[in-house]
Design a protein around this motif. Structure first.
Motif, PDB file in Angstrom:
ATOM      1  N   ALA A 129      15.882  -5.080 -28.062  1.00  0.00           N
ATOM      2  CA  ALA A 129      16.490  -4.079 -27.185  1.00  0.00           C
ATOM      3  C   ALA A 129      16.653  -4.647 -25.789  1.00  0.00           C
ATOM      4  N   THR A 130      17.744  -4.270 -25.145  1.00  0.00           N
ATOM      5  CA  THR A 130      17.914  -4.509 -23.715  1.00  0.00           C
ATOM      6  C   THR A 130      17.677  -3.169 -23.041  1.00  0.00           C
ATOM      7  N   VAL A 131      16.667  -3.115 -22.185  1.00  0.00           N
ATOM      8  CA  VAL A 131      16.311  -1.881 -21.492  1.00  0.00           C
ATOM      9  C   VAL A 131      16.829  -1.982 -20.065  1.00  0.00           C
ATOM     10  N   THR A 132      17.592  -0.969 -19.646  1.00  0.00           N
ATOM     11  CA  THR A 132      18.164  -0.939 -18.296  1.00  0.00           C
ATOM     12  C   THR A 132      17.596   0.257 -17.550  1.00  0.00           C
ATOM     13  N   ARG A 133      17.122   0.005 -16.345  1.00  0.00           N
ATOM     14  CA  ARG A 133      16.534   1.056 -15.512  1.00  0.00           C
ATOM     15  C   ARG A 133      17.314   1.144 -14.205  1.00  0.00           C
ATOM     16  N   LEU A 134      17.795   2.348 -13.904  1.00  0.00           N
ATOM     17  CA  LEU A 134      18.479   2.580 -12.644  1.00  0.00           C
ATOM     18  C   LEU A 134      17.456   2.584 -11.520  1.00  0.00           C
ATOM     19  N   VAL A 135      17.745   1.866 -10.468  1.00  0.00           N
ATOM     20  CA  VAL A 135      16.855   1.789  -9.313  1.00  0.00           C
ATOM     21  C   VAL A 135      17.545   2.503  -8.157  1.00  0.00           C
ATOM     22  N   MET A 136      16.839   3.403  -7.494  1.00  0.00           N
ATOM     23  CA  MET A 136      17.387   4.127  -6.348  1.00  0.00           C
ATOM     24  C   MET A 136      16.915   3.461  -5.061  1.00  0.00           C
ATOM     25  N   THR A 137      17.820   3.397  -4.062  1.00  0.00           N
ATOM     26  CA  THR A 137      17.475   2.816  -2.767  1.00  0.00           C
ATOM     27  C   THR A 137      17.710   3.837  -1.672  1.00  0.00           C
ATOM     28  N   ASP A 138      17.013   3.685  -0.570  1.00  0.00           N
ATOM     29  CA  ASP A 138      17.135   4.577   0.583  1.00  0.00           C
ATOM     30  C   ASP A 138      18.515   4.405   1.206  1.00  0.00           C
ATOM     31  N   ASP A 139      19.203   5.533   1.501  1.00  0.00           N
ATOM     32  CA  ASP A 139      20.532   5.447   2.107  1.00  0.00           C
ATOM     33  C   ASP A 139      20.489   5.487   3.630  1.00  0.00           C
ATOM     34  N   GLY A 140      19.273   5.564   4.206  1.00  0.00           N
ATOM     35  CA  GLY A 140      19.129   5.583   5.650  1.00  0.00           C
ATOM     36  C   GLY A 140      19.327   6.951   6.274  1.00  0.00           C
ATOM     37  N   ALA A 141      19.697   7.946   5.484  1.00  0.00           N
ATOM     38  CA  ALA A 141      19.922   9.295   6.003  1.00  0.00           C
ATOM     39  C   ALA A 141      19.073  10.317   5.261  1.00  0.00           C
ATOM     40  N   GLY A 142      17.977   9.857   4.648  1.00  0.00           N
ATOM     41  CA  GLY A 142      17.087  10.769   3.946  1.00  0.00           C
ATOM     42  C   GLY A 142      17.413  10.969   2.483  1.00  0.00           C
ATOM     43  N   GLY A 143      18.438  10.313   2.005  1.00  0.00           N
ATOM     44  CA  GLY A 143      18.808  10.430   0.594  1.00  0.00           C
ATOM     45  C   GLY A 143      18.639   9.105  -0.126  1.00  0.00           C
ATOM     46  N   GLN A 144      19.186   9.058  -1.314  1.00  0.00           N
ATOM     47  CA  GLN A 144      19.096   7.833  -2.104  1.00  0.00           C
ATOM     48  C   GLN A 144      20.446   7.502  -2.710  1.00  0.00           C
ATOM     49  N   LEU A 145      20.659   6.211  -2.899  1.00  0.00           N
ATOM     50  CA  LEU A 145      21.854   5.697  -3.551  1.00  0.00           C
ATOM     51  C   LEU A 145      21.432   4.828  -4.728  1.00  0.00           C
ATOM     52  N   PRO A 146      22.283   4.774  -5.759  1.00  0.00           N
ATOM     53  CA  PRO A 146      21.956   3.869  -6.871  1.00  0.00           C
ATOM     54  C   PRO A 146      21.952   2.420  -6.384  1.00  0.00           C
ATOM     55  N   GLY A 147      20.918   1.699  -6.754  1.00  0.00           N
ATOM     56  CA  GLY A 147      20.821   0.281  -6.416  1.00  0.00           C
ATOM     57  C   GLY A 147      21.179  -0.558  -7.623  1.00  0.00           C
ATOM     58  N   THR A 148      20.821  -1.803  -7.571  1.00  0.00           N
ATOM     59  CA  THR A 148      21.078  -2.714  -8.679  1.00  0.00           C
ATOM     60  C   THR A 148      20.112  -2.402  -9.820  1.00  0.00           C
ATOM     61  N   PRO A 149      20.639  -2.078 -10.999  1.00  0.00           N
ATOM     62  CA  PRO A 149      19.747  -1.776 -12.122  1.00  0.00           C
ATOM     63  C   PRO A 149      18.906  -2.991 -12.506  1.00  0.00           C
ATOM     64  N   THR A 150      17.722  -2.728 -13.016  1.00  0.00           N
ATOM     65  CA  THR A 150      16.888  -3.793 -13.538  1.00  0.00           C
ATOM     66  C   THR A 150      16.973  -3.760 -15.062  1.00  0.00           C
ATOM     67  N   THR A 151      16.905  -4.916 -15.669  1.00  0.00           N
ATOM     68  CA  THR A 151      16.958  -4.993 -17.132  1.00  0.00           C
ATOM     69  C   THR A 151      15.913  -5.968 -17.643  1.00  0.00           C
ATOM     70  N   PHE A 152      15.494  -5.731 -18.865  1.00  0.00           N
ATOM     71  CA  PHE A 152      14.636  -6.675 -19.571  1.00  0.00           C
ATOM     72  C   PHE A 152      14.887  -6.512 -21.061  1.00  0.00           C
ATOM     73  N   THR A 153      14.524  -7.510 -21.816  1.00  0.00           N
ATOM     74  CA  THR A 153      14.659  -7.424 -23.260  1.00  0.00           C
ATOM     75  C   THR A 153      13.274  -7.368 -23.893  1.00  0.00           C
ATOM     76  N   SER A 154      13.229  -6.754 -25.058  1.00  0.00           N
ATOM     77  CA  SER A 154      11.957  -6.604 -25.763  1.00  0.00           C
ATOM     78  C   SER A 154      12.227  -6.461 -27.249  1.00  0.00           C
ATOM     79  N   PRO A 155      11.340  -6.976 -28.073  1.00  0.00           N
ATOM     80  CA  PRO A 155      11.458  -6.690 -29.502  1.00  0.00           C
ATOM     81  C   PRO A 155      11.218  -5.202 -29.735  1.00  0.00           C
ATOM     82  N   CYS A 156      11.817  -4.678 -30.798  1.00  0.00           N
ATOM     83  CA  CYS A 156      11.643  -3.254 -31.096  1.00  0.00           C
ATOM     84  C   CYS A 156      11.975  -2.981 -32.552  1.00  0.00           C
ATOM     85  N   ARG A 157      11.773  -1.731 -32.935  1.00  0.00           N
ATOM     86  CA  ARG A 157      12.279  -1.211 -34.206  1.00  0.00           C
ATOM     87  C   ARG A 157      12.729   0.213 -33.924  1.00  0.00           C
TER      88      ARG A 157
END
Length: 126
Positions: free
Chosen positions: A25-53
């Motif tokens: 499996a390739t697991v992708t996680r959305l990462v949120m970053t501070d937008d400087g105005a008290g909110g958040q913006l989507p950042g660069t997603p992180t991914t990793f691979t892992s065996p699975c069933r």
């Protein structure tokens, strides 16, 4: 009082589980970053691979409420090696064959257990 299973027993059970992981499996996680105005913006997603069933969830017939939301058929249990960091809302991509790639979203990441032999999450196919 001693534990029911020794560390060696847990290690053997994890090794046995590992032999059943026939997919990757390739697991992708959305990462949120501070937008400087008290909110958040989507950042660069992180991914990793892992065996699975993967297996169809035991009650995947019809509609049902899962994790507080109505879900239709297409529920799956995806099992990873113990202590793999898979979280709610992660996206999972599994390549079953060169012509069959499927995407899933984690809708329930069961609480980690200190002596788990595998990590299981409930997913819906997207």
């Amino acid at each position: 009082m001693s534990d029911l299973l020794s560390d060696a027993d847990i290690a053997r059970a994890r090794a046995l589980q590992a032999r059943s992981f026939d997919l990757t499996a390739t697991v992708t996680r959305l990462v949120m970053t501070d937008d400087g105005a008290g909110g958040q913006l989507p950042g660069t997603p992180t991914t990793f691979t892992s065996p699975c069933r993967i297996a169809g969830h035991k009650s995947a017939l019809g509609e049902q409420i899962v994790a507080g939301a109505m879900q239709g058929a297409g529920l799956f249990d995806v099992t990873f090696p113990a202590l793999t960091d898979v979280r709610l809302e992660d996206r999972i991509t599994i390549v079953f064959s060169p012509t069959d790639t499927r995407n899933f979203e984690v809708i329930n990441a069961y609480a980690p257990k200190s002596r788990e032999t595998a990590r299981q999450v409930l997913c819906v196919q997207r």
